[in-house]
Design a protein around this motif. Sequence first.
Motif, PDB file in Angstrom:
ATOM      1  N   ALA A  84      44.919  33.671  43.788  1.00  0.00           N
ATOM      2  CA  ALA A  84      44.347  34.840  44.454  1.00  0.00           C
ATOM      3  C   ALA A  84      43.471  35.619  43.488  1.00  0.00           C
ATOM      4  O   ALA A  84      43.764  35.708  42.293  1.00  0.00           O
ATOM      5  CB  ALA A  84      45.464  35.732  44.984  1.00  0.00           C
ATOM      6  N   THR A  85      42.381  36.166  44.008  1.00  0.00           N
ATOM      7  CA  THR A  85      41.485  36.965  43.186  1.00  0.00           C
ATOM      8  C   THR A  85      40.867  38.067  44.037  1.00  0.00           C
ATOM      9  O   THR A  85      40.807  37.948  45.272  1.00  0.00           O
ATOM     10  CB  THR A  85      40.364  36.094  42.571  1.00  0.00           C
ATOM     11  N   ASN A  86      40.431  39.131  43.420  1.00  0.00           N
ATOM     12  CA  ASN A  86      39.768  40.232  44.117  1.00  0.00           C
ATOM     13  C   ASN A  86      38.262  40.057  44.010  1.00  0.00           C
ATOM     14  O   ASN A  86      37.740  39.798  42.922  1.00  0.00           O
ATOM     15  CB  ASN A  86      40.176  41.577  43.508  1.00  0.00           C
ATOM     16  N   TYR A  87      37.567  40.210  45.141  1.00  0.00           N
ATOM     17  CA  TYR A  87      36.121  40.014  45.175  1.00  0.00           C
ATOM     18  C   TYR A  87      35.411  41.359  45.227  1.00  0.00           C
ATOM     19  O   TYR A  87      35.786  42.251  45.997  1.00  0.00           O
ATOM     20  CB  TYR A  87      35.732  39.182  46.396  1.00  0.00           C
ATOM     21  N   HIS A  88      34.368  41.498  44.391  1.00  0.00           N
ATOM     22  CA  HIS A  88      33.565  42.717  44.366  1.00  0.00           C
ATOM     23  C   HIS A  88      32.090  42.333  44.430  1.00  0.00           C
ATOM     24  O   HIS A  88      31.642  41.450  43.694  1.00  0.00           O
ATOM     25  CB  HIS A  88      33.809  43.521  43.088  1.00  0.00           C
ATOM     26  N   SER A 115      36.629  47.295  34.679  1.00  0.00           N
ATOM     27  CA  SER A 115      37.827  47.873  35.291  1.00  0.00           C
ATOM     28  C   SER A 115      39.036  46.964  35.188  1.00  0.00           C
ATOM     29  O   SER A 115      40.158  47.373  35.475  1.00  0.00           O
ATOM     30  CB  SER A 115      37.548  48.200  36.762  1.00  0.00           C
ATOM     31  N   SER A 116      38.821  45.705  34.779  1.00  0.00           N
ATOM     32  CA  SER A 116      39.921  44.749  34.632  1.00  0.00           C
ATOM     33  C   SER A 116      39.701  43.899  33.391  1.00  0.00           C
ATOM     34  O   SER A 116      38.582  43.494  33.097  1.00  0.00           O
ATOM     35  CB  SER A 116      40.018  43.848  35.864  1.00  0.00           C
ATOM     36  N   ALA A 151      38.489  40.186  34.577  1.00  0.00           N
ATOM     37  CA  ALA A 151      37.406  40.036  35.551  1.00  0.00           C
ATOM     38  C   ALA A 151      36.329  39.097  35.021  1.00  0.00           C
ATOM     39  O   ALA A 151      36.098  39.015  33.811  1.00  0.00           O
ATOM     40  CB  ALA A 151      36.795  41.397  35.872  1.00  0.00           C
ATOM     41  N   SER A 165      41.298  37.680  37.551  1.00  0.00           N
ATOM     42  CA  SER A 165      41.909  38.604  38.511  1.00  0.00           C
ATOM     43  C   SER A 165      40.886  39.151  39.489  1.00  0.00           C
ATOM     44  O   SER A 165      41.208  39.469  40.637  1.00  0.00           O
ATOM     45  CB  SER A 165      42.576  39.755  37.750  1.00  0.00           C
ATOM     46  N   ASP A 166      39.622  39.269  39.024  1.00  0.00           N
ATOM     47  CA  ASP A 166      38.548  39.839  39.833  1.00  0.00           C
ATOM     48  C   ASP A 166      37.270  39.046  39.626  1.00  0.00           C
ATOM     49  O   ASP A 166      36.984  38.587  38.514  1.00  0.00           O
ATOM     50  CB  ASP A 166      38.297  41.296  39.428  1.00  0.00           C
TER      51      ASP A 166
END
Length: 265
Positions: free
Chosen positions: A3-7, A21-22, A25, A46-47
Motif C-alpha cells: 500500500a502507498t499514498n498517492y499525491h 513530508s515523509s 516518499a 510510503s508515498d
Amino acid sequence: MYATNYHRASSLADAARLQSSSDEAKYVSGGMTLIPTMKQRLAAPSDLVDLRHVPELKGISVSGNRVRIGAGTTHHEVSTSAELKAACPAICHLASHIGDPHVRHMGTIGGSIANNDPAADYPSAMLALGATIVTDRREIAADDFFTGLFETALEDGEIIVAVTFETPARAAYAKFANPASRYAMAGVFVAKAWDGSGRAAVTGAGSNGVFRHAGLEAALSANWSADAASGITVDAADMLSDIHGSAEYRANLVKVMAKRAVAAA
C-alpha cells in the motif's frame, strides 16, 4: 504491491513539500521503472509524489544554438518534436527507439536520467552532448552527474527540472538492442562540436554504467570518419558480462555501434 499514498503535485514547490513530508516518499513521473519495481515488492515507498502535472517540467525550446528539454517531456514528445528535430535529430532518433509505444508515451527524459539504468539510452546522449542537468537546486554538468550503476549526483528530494545542451555540428546514436526489452546491449552516441572536437559515450556495455570513451573521442577529433571509429580499442575488462552477452561480445559491439553512429552522423 504494498500500500502507498498517492499525491499529485501541482508545482515544483508543492512536489518538494509533499516529498519532504515523509521519510519514505518517492517521486514518480512516467513510472516505467518504479511501478514495476513496486509490483515485484522490491520497493515500498510510503508515498508517491506524481510529477506528471507540474508545468515547470514541461516543454521543448530551442533558442539560437541552445536546446532545453523539460524533465517531464515524454520520449514520444522528444521523438516527434519538429523544433528539436531541426536542431538535433540524433536525440529524436534515440527517443524513437526506446522501448515500445506504451513506454514512449509514458516514460520521461528526466525519469530516465534520474534512474540511470546502465542500459538506458538518454545518459549516453547527455554525456556526448556535454549537457547540463538543471534541478530545482542547481545545475550539474553531465560529466559530474552520472556516478555509477543506478547512481547519480542527485541529493535526497532533488528534482530534475530540465536538460540543456548546445546543438552539435553532427551527432548520431546507434544501439544493438536486446530483442525482448529493447534496452541497449551496446549503444554509442557520438557528437561533433562546431570547433571540430568529438565526444562519444557508451551505454549498455560498461560494467560501471554509462561512460565516455576517450580513445574514440581522440580518434574522431583527429579524423571524423567511420574508419577512425572502427580502429579504436575497447577493453573487455571494462565491459559488462551477463546471460545476454559476454564482455568480449559487448566490446566488439561497441566498436560496431561506434562505426555505425559515425557513418549515420
